[in-house]
Design a protein around this motif. Sequence first.
Motif, PDB file in Angstrom:
ATOM      1  N   ARG A  94       0.822  -1.211   0.000  1.00 40.43           N
ATOM      2  CA  ARG A  94       0.000   0.000   0.000  1.00 40.43           C
ATOM      3  C   ARG A  94       0.857   1.263   0.000  1.00 40.43           C
ATOM      4  O   ARG A  94       0.510   2.250  -0.634  1.00 40.43           O
ATOM      5  N   PRO A 148      -3.572   4.633   1.557  1.00 32.76           N
ATOM      6  CA  PRO A 148      -3.544   4.644   3.026  1.00 32.76           C
ATOM      7  C   PRO A 148      -3.303   3.241   3.582  1.00 32.76           C
ATOM      8  O   PRO A 148      -3.821   2.254   3.063  1.00 32.76           O
ATOM      9  N   TRP A 149      -2.512   3.178   4.642  1.00 33.56           N
ATOM     10  CA  TRP A 149      -2.163   1.874   5.203  1.00 33.56           C
ATOM     11  C   TRP A 149      -2.298   1.817   6.722  1.00 33.56           C
ATOM     12  O   TRP A 149      -2.186   0.744   7.324  1.00 33.56           O
ATOM     13  N   ALA A 150      -2.587   2.926   7.364  1.00 34.55           N
ATOM     14  CA  ALA A 150      -2.625   2.959   8.829  1.00 34.55           C
ATOM     15  C   ALA A 150      -3.737   2.082   9.392  1.00 34.55           C
ATOM     16  O   ALA A 150      -3.533   1.372  10.385  1.00 34.55           O
ATOM     17  N   ARG A 151      -4.907   2.107   8.781  1.00 35.34           N
ATOM     18  CA  ARG A 151      -6.013   1.289   9.284  1.00 35.34           C
ATOM     19  C   ARG A 151      -5.697  -0.198   9.141  1.00 35.34           C
ATOM     20  O   ARG A 151      -5.957  -0.998  10.043  1.00 35.34           O
ATOM     21  N   LEU A 152      -5.096  -0.565   8.006  1.00 36.30           N
ATOM     22  CA  LEU A 152      -4.671  -1.942   7.787  1.00 36.30           C
ATOM     23  C   LEU A 152      -3.681  -2.369   8.868  1.00 36.30           C
ATOM     24  O   LEU A 152      -3.802  -3.462   9.439  1.00 36.30           O
ATOM     25  N   THR A 212      -3.560  -5.535  15.689  1.00 35.75           N
ATOM     26  CA  THR A 212      -4.449  -5.982  16.766  1.00 35.75           C
ATOM     27  C   THR A 212      -4.695  -7.475  16.688  1.00 35.75           C
ATOM     28  O   THR A 212      -4.679  -8.174  17.714  1.00 35.75           O
ATOM     29  N   ALA A 255      -3.329  -1.086  11.863  1.00 38.83           N
ATOM     30  CA  ALA A 255      -4.004  -1.166  13.163  1.00 38.83           C
ATOM     31  C   ALA A 255      -4.781  -2.478  13.291  1.00 38.83           C
ATOM     32  O   ALA A 255      -4.729  -3.143  14.335  1.00 38.83           O
ATOM     33  N   ILE A 256      -5.485  -2.854  12.242  1.00 40.94           N
ATOM     34  CA  ILE A 256      -6.298  -4.079  12.290  1.00 40.94           C
ATOM     35  C   ILE A 256      -5.413  -5.312  12.390  1.00 40.94           C
ATOM     36  O   ILE A 256      -5.601  -6.166  13.277  1.00 40.94           O
TER      37      ILE A 256
END
Length: 112
Positions: free
Chosen positions: A72, A78-82, A88, A84-85
């Motif tokens: 990404r 964008p890659w921050a949400r990926l 986690t 974070a998921i």
Amino acid sequence: MNFLRLLPVILSFLLLGAHFYRAGLVALTIISVAILFLLAVRKNWIPRLFQVLLLVGAFEWLRTLYFFAAMRIAWEEPWARLAAILGTVALLTALSALVFKLPKLKEFYGLK
């Protein structure tokens, strides 16, 4: 009642199985699901086996995170949400190895 205590482990392996299935690794999918039947075996080596496999699974999630985040970033998406998921999921997979420290599960598997 041990089923509820083992639920994080079961969910972690089912999620790993889904991950492998999506990647086209059917053999690892079958192994990820079939190995769960070992949780019914009351031997003292079972918790250690699952703890090691859960840590290996967490590293697989981290490897996947690195691969997809790098892809990404290269595509300028964008890659921050990926991150974070998947971070986690990796953390929860690793932490699910701690359920074998519970007194009732220690008793069930004959650990000291």
